[in-house]
Design a protein around this motif. Sequence first.
Motif, PDB file in Angstrom:
ATOM      1  N   ILE A   1      38.017  40.300  31.478  1.00 41.05           N
ATOM      2  CA  ILE A   1      37.408  39.502  32.553  1.00 41.05           C
ATOM      3  C   ILE A   1      36.509  40.396  33.402  1.00 41.05           C
ATOM      4  O   ILE A   1      36.937  41.438  33.893  1.00 41.05           O
ATOM      5  N   ASN A   2      35.270  39.990  33.565  1.00 40.84           N
ATOM      6  CA  ASN A   2      34.283  40.762  34.325  1.00 40.84           C
ATOM      7  C   ASN A   2      34.317  40.438  35.813  1.00 40.84           C
ATOM      8  O   ASN A   2      34.808  39.390  36.235  1.00 40.84           O
ATOM      9  N   HIS A   3      33.730  41.357  36.581  1.00 47.07           N
ATOM     10  CA  HIS A   3      33.581  41.166  38.018  1.00 47.07           C
ATOM     11  C   HIS A   3      32.395  40.263  38.332  1.00 47.07           C
ATOM     12  O   HIS A   3      31.367  40.292  37.654  1.00 47.07           O
ATOM     13  N   SER A   4      32.534  39.474  39.387  1.00 45.26           N
ATOM     14  CA  SER A   4      31.399  38.786  39.991  1.00 45.26           C
ATOM     15  C   SER A   4      31.614  38.725  41.498  1.00 45.26           C
ATOM     16  O   SER A   4      32.752  38.606  41.962  1.00 45.26           O
ATOM     17  N   CYS A   5      30.530  38.824  42.247  1.00 43.26           N
ATOM     18  CA  CYS A   5      30.621  38.670  43.701  1.00 43.26           C
ATOM     19  C   CYS A   5      30.788  37.205  44.092  1.00 43.26           C
ATOM     20  O   CYS A   5      31.029  36.893  45.264  1.00 43.26           O
ATOM     21  N   ASP A   6      30.645  36.293  43.126  1.00 43.03           N
ATOM     22  CA  ASP A   6      30.912  34.866  43.311  1.00 43.03           C
ATOM     23  C   ASP A   6      31.881  34.438  42.203  1.00 43.03           C
ATOM     24  O   ASP A   6      31.507  33.711  41.282  1.00 43.03           O
ATOM     25  N   PRO A   7      33.138  34.907  42.270  1.00 48.55           N
ATOM     26  CA  PRO A   7      34.062  34.734  41.150  1.00 48.55           C
ATOM     27  C   PRO A   7      34.572  33.307  40.988  1.00 48.55           C
ATOM     28  O   PRO A   7      34.615  32.534  41.940  1.00 48.55           O
ATOM     29  N   THR A   8      34.937  32.986  39.752  1.00 46.34           N
ATOM     30  CA  THR A   8      35.569  31.695  39.484  1.00 46.34           C
ATOM     31  C   THR A   8      37.077  31.771  39.714  1.00 46.34           C
ATOM     32  O   THR A   8      37.743  30.742  39.824  1.00 46.34           O
ATOM     33  N   VAL A   9      37.602  32.984  39.756  1.00 51.51           N
ATOM     34  CA  VAL A   9      39.045  33.219  39.889  1.00 51.51           C
ATOM     35  C   VAL A   9      39.281  34.234  40.997  1.00 51.51           C
ATOM     36  O   VAL A   9      38.553  35.221  41.100  1.00 51.51           O
TER      37      VAL A   9
ATOM     38  N   GLY B   1      32.744  26.810  28.168  1.00 49.71           N
ATOM     39  CA  GLY B   1      31.654  27.737  27.904  1.00 49.71           C
ATOM     40  C   GLY B   1      31.299  28.632  29.072  1.00 49.71           C
ATOM     41  O   GLY B   1      30.553  29.596  28.909  1.00 49.71           O
ATOM     42  N   GLN B   2      31.822  28.352  30.260  1.00 50.12           N
ATOM     43  CA  GLN B   2      31.501  29.158  31.435  1.00 50.12           C
ATOM     44  C   GLN B   2      32.318  30.446  31.426  1.00 50.12           C
ATOM     45  O   GLN B   2      33.495  30.458  31.057  1.00 50.12           O
ATOM     46  N   GLU B   3      31.697  31.535  31.864  1.00 46.28           N
ATOM     47  CA  GLU B   3      32.409  32.808  31.917  1.00 46.28           C
ATOM     48  C   GLU B   3      33.363  32.847  33.102  1.00 46.28           C
ATOM     49  O   GLU B   3      33.057  32.361  34.192  1.00 46.28           O
ATOM     50  N   VAL B   4      34.517  33.427  32.866  1.00 45.80           N
ATOM     51  CA  VAL B   4      35.535  33.613  33.899  1.00 45.80           C
ATOM     52  C   VAL B   4      35.284  34.959  34.568  1.00 45.80           C
ATOM     53  O   VAL B   4      35.061  35.963  33.888  1.00 45.80           O
ATOM     54  N   THR B   5      35.303  34.984  35.885  1.00 43.66           N
ATOM     55  CA  THR B   5      35.080  36.230  36.614  1.00 43.66           C
ATOM     56  C   THR B   5      36.072  36.354  37.764  1.00 43.66           C
ATOM     57  O   THR B   5      36.594  35.358  38.265  1.00 43.66           O
ATOM     58  N   VAL B   6      36.318  37.599  38.163  1.00 42.40           N
ATOM     59  CA  VAL B   6      37.151  37.895  39.322  1.00 42.40           C
ATOM     60  C   VAL B   6      36.381  38.866  40.217  1.00 42.40           C
ATOM     61  O   VAL B   6      35.367  39.421  39.810  1.00 42.40           O
ATOM     62  N   ASP B   7      36.879  39.068  41.429  1.00 49.13           N
ATOM     63  CA  ASP B   7      36.281  40.061  42.324  1.00 49.13           C
ATOM     64  C   ASP B   7      37.120  41.324  42.243  1.00 49.13           C
ATOM     65  O   ASP B   7      38.250  41.368  42.714  1.00 49.13           O
ATOM     66  N   TYR B   8      36.565  42.360  41.623  1.00 52.54           N
ATOM     67  CA  TYR B   8      37.313  43.605  41.422  1.00 52.54           C
ATOM     68  C   TYR B   8      37.716  44.272  42.733  1.00 52.54           C
ATOM     69  O   TYR B   8      38.673  45.039  42.754  1.00 52.54           O
ATOM     70  N   SER B   9      37.009  44.009  43.808  1.00 52.75           N
ATOM     71  CA  SER B   9      37.339  44.685  45.061  1.00 52.75           C
ATOM     72  C   SER B   9      38.663  44.213  45.648  1.00 52.75           C
ATOM     73  O   SER B   9      39.201  44.838  46.559  1.00 52.75           O
ATOM     74  N   ALA B  10      39.218  43.131  45.109  1.00 46.77           N
ATOM     75  CA  ALA B  10      40.469  42.590  45.644  1.00 46.77           C
ATOM     76  C   ALA B  10      41.713  43.292  45.108  1.00 46.77           C
ATOM     77  O   ALA B  10      42.802  43.107  45.638  1.00 46.77           O
TER      78      ALA B  10
END
Length: 202
Positions: free
Chosen positions: A78-86, A103-112
């Motif tokens: 799971i990749n990082h995004s600054c606008d995460p889905t998770v 089809g949408q990529e799942v993302t988290v905020d790594y800074s958390a």
Amino acid sequence: MLDGRFEWACSEIGTFGVRAAELVPLGSIVWFPCPKCPRWTVSERQDLSTGVDSRLDSWGYPLFDGSLLVPCSGAQMINHSCDPTVLNVGLDFGIAVRDIEAGQEVTVDYSAFDTNETRSMHCSCRASACRIEISTLDATNPAMLRKWSEQLKPAVDAMRKVDQPLGSYLSRWSQCFRDLRAGSSLSELSCGDSVVRPGFCS
């Protein structure tokens, strides 16, 4: 452990990522660090070659005690995004904070993720609200904490109503899940040994 409705796929953020194979609704628990997820203690990491430790570090999450956890079942992709889905903040699992379309990529905020060291990285998520440089210090920013809290509240409300494919595992291994199912609020949680920063909502 990763919800079975997700699969590895090419990513627009990194080389590989995780995408939804079907619609996954708001409030679905996407992944959690189960007892089967491999962990390496500080001493075990010292015995690894530099290349192996570096690769594990890129896939895993450093824990507060200095050990490293690599999520199982593909969740490590799971990749990082600054606008995460998770989001994982204050919980011992990652929860969908909006519907994740097929089809949408799942993302988290790594800074958390919680760690005893300050870590940072250049971000290439391409979100309109991209912070460019992200750091574990972001999780001490009051505005960031408020934003995460506002996203989590409706997700937790929905969590109690939607089907949870990981529910039987979470009932056994996640204190946060049991407490929230029993009606606890986010501010009342005590998630114990978690890879996420606990107690931010209090």
